[in-house]
Design a protein around this motif. Structure first.
Motif, PDB file in Angstrom:
ATOM      1  N   LYS A   4       0.849  -1.239  -0.110  1.00 12.42           N
ATOM      2  CA  LYS A   4       0.032   0.127   0.000  1.00 12.42           C
ATOM      3  C   LYS A   4       0.812   1.234  -0.063  1.00 12.42           C
ATOM      4  N   ILE A   5       0.630   2.308  -0.686  1.00 13.52           N
ATOM      5  CA  ILE A   5       1.553   3.314  -0.717  1.00 13.52           C
ATOM      6  C   ILE A   5       0.428   4.748  -0.789  1.00 13.52           C
ATOM      7  N   THR A   6       1.006   5.644   0.014  1.00 13.87           N
ATOM      8  CA  THR A   6       0.308   6.921   0.057  1.00 13.87           C
ATOM      9  C   THR A   6       1.310   8.089  -0.571  1.00 13.87           C
ATOM     10  N   LEU A   7       0.436   8.661  -1.613  1.00 15.61           N
ATOM     11  CA  LEU A   7       0.926   9.568  -2.503  1.00 15.61           C
ATOM     12  C   LEU A   7       0.319  10.879  -2.181  1.00 15.61           C
ATOM     13  N   VAL A   8       1.171  11.925  -1.967  1.00 19.69           N
ATOM     14  CA  VAL A   8       0.433  13.404  -1.671  1.00 19.69           C
ATOM     15  C   VAL A   8       1.110  14.136  -2.551  1.00 19.69           C
ATOM     16  N   ALA A   9       0.474  15.221  -3.004  1.00 20.86           N
ATOM     17  CA  ALA A   9       0.727  16.042  -4.123  1.00 20.86           C
ATOM     18  C   ALA A   9       0.042  17.550  -3.314  1.00 20.86           C
ATOM     19  N   ASN A  10       0.913  18.451  -3.500  1.00 22.99           N
ATOM     20  CA  ASN A  10       0.778  19.974  -2.913  1.00 22.99           C
ATOM     21  C   ASN A  10       0.818  20.870  -4.282  1.00 22.99           C
ATOM     22  N   ALA A  11      -0.018  21.749  -4.406  1.00 18.26           N
ATOM     23  CA  ALA A  11       0.191  22.706  -5.527  1.00 18.26           C
ATOM     24  C   ALA A  11      -0.906  23.824  -5.179  1.00 18.26           C
TER      25      ALA A  11
ATOM     26  N   THR B 124      -4.254   6.822  -2.155  1.00 16.34           N
ATOM     27  CA  THR B 124      -3.583   5.380  -1.295  1.00 16.34           C
ATOM     28  C   THR B 124      -3.976   4.124  -2.084  1.00 16.34           C
ATOM     29  N   PRO B 125      -3.256   4.008  -2.993  1.00 15.09           N
ATOM     30  CA  PRO B 125      -3.618   2.649  -4.026  1.00 15.09           C
ATOM     31  C   PRO B 125      -2.586   1.696  -3.315  1.00 15.09           C
ATOM     32  N   VAL B 126      -2.905   0.372  -3.810  1.00 14.55           N
ATOM     33  CA  VAL B 126      -1.902  -0.661  -3.517  1.00 14.55           C
ATOM     34  C   VAL B 126      -1.310  -0.918  -4.952  1.00 14.55           C
ATOM     35  N   ALA B 127       0.126  -1.127  -4.730  1.00 18.40           N
ATOM     36  CA  ALA B 127       0.998  -1.330  -5.994  1.00 18.40           C
ATOM     37  C   ALA B 127       1.480  -2.747  -5.890  1.00 18.40           C
ATOM     38  N   CYS B 128       1.803  -3.565  -6.932  1.00 14.12           N
ATOM     39  CA  CYS B 128       2.463  -4.698  -6.520  1.00 14.12           C
ATOM     40  C   CYS B 128       3.634  -4.819  -7.765  1.00 14.12           C
ATOM     41  N   LYS B 129       4.743  -5.614  -7.555  1.00 13.10           N
ATOM     42  CA  LYS B 129       5.627  -5.687  -8.347  1.00 13.10           C
ATOM     43  C   LYS B 129       5.401  -6.660  -9.547  1.00 13.10           C
TER      44      LYS B 129
END
Length: 132
Positions: free
Chosen positions: A101-108, A116-121
């Motif tokens: 699970k990964i949390t991506l934050v963007a500020n602008a 908060t998607p889930v990424a798999c290799k």
């Protein structure tokens, strides 16, 4: 296609390919997306998305759960400064595949968005969003 819809669709393609942000279905594209006006995703261009993608790949490969990596769009050619963090949260295996699970934050422009998607290799070594 209105600029805001085009930007959202463009962002979703990069995000899926790069374990990054938002998946937009045909129904969502046809819906009123006015609530996304003036949010970081509406200011992101292809090179900004690539910067986020690159940061996500690095964070997923090198950071421990809960450890953040800062990213920004400096050098991407966008006049709107965008920055944020990528934080892998929970690592797990599913059917023999490493996922996080990964949390991506963007500020602008004073606004913040978090995904908060889930990424798999994948077999090619790249992280890709898990289909929900």
């Amino acid at each position: 296609m209105p600029i805001r819809d085009r930007a959202l669709a463009h962002a979703s393609v990069r995000t899926i390919a790069a374990a990054a942000l938002v998946t937009v279905s045909g129904a969502a594209s046809a819906a009123n997306l006015g609530f996304l006006n003036n949010t970081p995703i509406t200011y992101m261009k292809q090179r900004d998305l690539q910067a986020l993608n690159d940061a996500a790949q690095i964070a997923l490969n090198t950071k421990q759960d809960g450890e953040s990596l800062d990213w920004d769009n400096k050098g991407a050619g966008n006049t709107v400064p965008i920055n944020g963090t990528v934080t892998p949260e929970n690592s797990f295996e599913e059917n023999g595949v490493k996922c996080r699970k990964i949390t991506l934050v963007a500020n602008a422009k004073g606004q913040t968005q978090t995904w908060t998607p889930v990424a798999c290799k994948a077999g090619d070594g790249k992280w890709k969003l898990k289909k929900q």
